[in-house]
Design a protein around this motif. Structure first.
Motif, mmCIF file in Angstrom:
data_model
loop_
_atom_site.group_PDB
_atom_site.id
_atom_site.type_symbol
_atom_site.label_atom_id
_atom_site.label_comp_id
_atom_site.label_asym_id
_atom_site.label_seq_id
_atom_site.Cartn_x
_atom_site.Cartn_y
_atom_site.Cartn_z
ATOM 1 N N UNK A 82 -10.502 3.126 -0.351
ATOM 2 C CA UNK A 82 -9.073 3.492 -0.945
ATOM 3 C C UNK A 82 -8.250 2.485 0.103
ATOM 4 N N UNK A 83 -8.292 2.580 1.243
ATOM 5 C CA UNK A 83 -7.539 1.729 2.280
ATOM 6 C C UNK A 83 -7.687 0.032 1.726
ATOM 7 N N UNK A 84 -8.911 -0.249 1.687
ATOM 8 C CA UNK A 84 -9.093 -1.553 1.271
ATOM 9 C C UNK A 84 -8.492 -1.947 -0.243
ATOM 10 N N UNK A 85 -8.734 -1.456 -1.183
ATOM 11 C CA UNK A 85 -8.059 -1.451 -2.594
ATOM 12 C C UNK A 85 -6.763 -1.399 -2.491
ATOM 13 N N UNK A 86 -6.104 -0.433 -1.808
ATOM 14 C CA UNK A 86 -4.601 -0.267 -1.601
ATOM 15 C C UNK A 86 -4.151 -1.784 -1.086
ATOM 16 N N UNK A 87 -4.773 -2.047 0.252
ATOM 17 C CA UNK A 87 -4.104 -3.347 0.914
ATOM 18 C C UNK A 87 -4.330 -4.473 -0.016
ATOM 19 N N UNK B 242 -17.007 -4.238 -0.275
ATOM 20 C CA UNK B 242 -16.316 -3.927 -1.713
ATOM 21 C C UNK B 242 -17.075 -4.490 -2.875
ATOM 22 N N UNK B 243 -17.656 -5.766 -2.640
ATOM 23 C CA UNK B 243 -18.277 -6.411 -3.721
ATOM 24 C C UNK B 243 -19.650 -5.364 -4.141
ATOM 25 N N UNK B 244 -20.057 -5.087 -3.057
ATOM 26 C CA UNK B 244 -21.290 -4.162 -3.508
ATOM 27 C C UNK B 244 -20.915 -2.841 -4.318
ATOM 28 N N UNK B 245 -19.840 -2.269 -3.892
ATOM 29 C CA UNK B 245 -19.300 -1.135 -4.507
ATOM 30 C C UNK B 245 -18.833 -1.594 -6.124
ATOM 31 N N UNK B 246 -18.313 -2.444 -6.108
ATOM 32 C CA UNK B 246 -18.109 -3.012 -7.633
ATOM 33 C C UNK B 246 -19.103 -3.406 -8.447
ATOM 34 N N UNK C 74 -20.760 -2.415 -12.193
ATOM 35 C CA UNK C 74 -20.647 -3.558 -13.034
ATOM 36 C C UNK C 74 -22.257 -3.622 -13.556
ATOM 37 N N UNK C 75 -23.215 -3.229 -12.737
ATOM 38 C CA UNK C 75 -24.364 -3.331 -13.365
ATOM 39 C C UNK C 75 -24.792 -1.970 -14.102
#
Length: 124
Positions: free
Chosen positions: A11-16, A84-88, A92-93
Motif C-alpha cells: 500500500x505504501x509503495x503504490x501510494x508513493x 512490487x514487480x513480483x506481486x504484479x 498478470x500471469x
C-alpha cells in the motif's frame, strides 16, 4: 518495504508511486544515485517539496539515503521494486492464463460454427 510483499508495504509503495513527481524521481534514480539538488533540477517546485517527496519514497521503502562526505545521495532500492514487480507478475500471469483459456474456447466455438455451416451447406 519488506521483501515478502506485506500488504501495508505494498500500500505504501503504490501510494508513493501514485504521484508523478515521485515516479519521475524513481525513474531518475534508476540511472544512479543523486542528491536532492540534482533530483530537484527538472521540477518547478522547491527543494523542500522534493525532500518531502523523497521522504514519502523512503517511508515506502523504495529509496534509501547514505552519507558521502557532505553529500547525502538518494539511492533506489532495487529489491523493493522487485517485490512490487513480483506481486504484479503473479496477477498478470493469472490473467494471461485466463485469456489463453478464453482464446482456446473461442477458437473451439469458431471451429464448431464453421463445421456446422459446412455441414448445412452439404445437406442442401
Amino acid at each position: 518495504m519488506r521483501s515478502d510483499g506485506d500488504a501495508d508495504g505494498l500500500d505504501r509503495a503504490f501510494l508513493a508511486l501514485a504521484d508523478p513527481v515521485r515516479r519521475a524521481i524513481v525513474a531518475r534514480l534508476s540511472r544512479g544515485p543523486a542528491t536532492v539538488n540534482e533530483l530537484a533540477e527538472p521540477f518547478d517546485i522547491t527543494k523542500q517539496a522534493v525532500s518531502k517527496h523523497i521522504q514519502v519514497l523512503e517511508q515506502a521503502g523504495l529509496v534509501t539515503r547514505s552519507r558521502d562526505a557532505q553529500r547525502r545521495p538518494v539511492h533506489l532500492d532495487a529489491a523493493a521494486l522487485e517485490a512490487l514487480t513480483s506481486w504484479i507478475d503473479r496477477y498478470r500471469l493469472d490473467a494471461e492464463r485466463n485469456y489463453r483459456r478464453l482464446d482456446g474456447l473461442l477458437a473451439a466455438m469458431s471451429e464448431n460454427t464453421e463445421n456446422t455451416r459446412e455441414n448445412e451447406e452439404k445437406d442442401r
